[in-house]
Write a protein that holds these residues in place. Structure first.
Motif: not given
Ligand code: SF4
Ligand code: SF4
Length: 267
Positions: A152, A154, A159, A161
């Motif tokens: 992932y 941020t 966030r 993925e």
């Protein structure tokens, strides 16, 4: 001699000159804004583990200045760098440390390693803080490959993925690369060769980063750890072949020691 020439002739990781000049990594940046599947970050780790994302302890900016002061008399010391053990640009103390080191030791080459996610946002600030050399780790240009490498990312509190996260990272890395080059900062691209994942893709990275003005590429072998502990390490000939192939596109650094975030190596 201009700044680019000076870095190319004095930074040990741009001239294959580890035997001549030394460098100190200042471990002031513990937090990271993404997760690479090969990363096994360790803080409090004794000196026998020699690999990136590892440090014995985190230093404050003032402690980092004192550490450099201990070695500054050695004329072979040419570089003070920040390479983690997390993501330098995601830690406020990185900027405080760069500022303090630049004031106290203006003769040293300030260097920074980054995953590139925030590079576009901070490129101008890095120039203003005196950074002369920057390394960006770019392992792929294709988000389908990236989704296998990164768990992932941020960015600005959100966030992302999978393919979405990888796509964002790749876009930010490439824009960050173009922008940092525009600041006159000498730029090296680290590409970790991961068998079965990005090994057929490294030359494409070389071509794109060359097009955007990177000065050097550093292809390093995967250290199989964390989620990638079952992937095999590339052989020496695979690494040599990849470097020889990419050398036709962009100069290659061939002596990387995959340093810790607190390495002190002064010849
Ligand atoms: Fe680890 Fe660096 Fe990847 Fe962050 S960017 S997860 S510190 S290897
Ligand atoms: Fe130089 Fe490689 Fe160590 Fe970075 S990790 S300081 S490129 S030898």
């Amino acid at each position: 001699m201009d700044s680019l020439q000076y870095v190319m002739q004095n930074h040990p990781c741009y001239i294959n000159g580890h035997s001549r000049y030394g460098r100190i990594h200042l471990p002031v940046a513990p937090k990271c804004n993404m997760k690479c599947n090969y990363c096994d970050q360790k803080i409090g780790c004794s000196y026998h583990a020699f690999r990136p994302s590892v440090a014995t302890k985190i230093l404050s900016p003032d402690e980092a200045v004192e550490l450099v002061r201990k070695y500054a008399h050695n004329e072979r010391l040419r570089v003070a760098g920040i390479a983690g053990p997390g993501e330098p640009l995601y830690n406020e103390n990185t900027f405080k440390t760069l500022e303090k080191i630049h004031i106290a030791f203006p003769e040293l080459i300030l260097c920074l390693s980054t995953n590139g996610l925030l590079l576009e946002d901070y490129a101008e600030m890095l120039k203003d803080l005196g950074v002369k050399a920057c390394t960006i780790t770019i392992n792929c240009l294709d988000a389908n490959i990236g989704a296998k490498i990164y768990s992932y990312v941020t960015y600005k509190g959100t966030r992302y993925e999978g393919i979405e996260g990888a796509q964002l990272l790749i876009e930010k890395q490439l824009k960050g690369l173009s922008k940092i080059v525009k600041q006159g900062i000498v730029t090296k691209i680290n590409s970790i060769l991961i068998p079965g994942i990005n090994d057929m893709h490294i030359a494409e990275i070389a071509a794109e980063v060359k097009r955007r003005g990177a000065h050097l590429q550093n292809i390093t072998p995967l250290i199989p750890l964390a989620s990638f502990e079952d992937i095999r390490k590339p052989t020496s000939s695979e690494i040599i072949d990849a470097r020889n192939n990419c050398e036709k596109i962009i100069p290659q650094f061939r002596h990387c020691k995959q340093c810790r975030a607190d390495v002190i190596e002064i010849a």
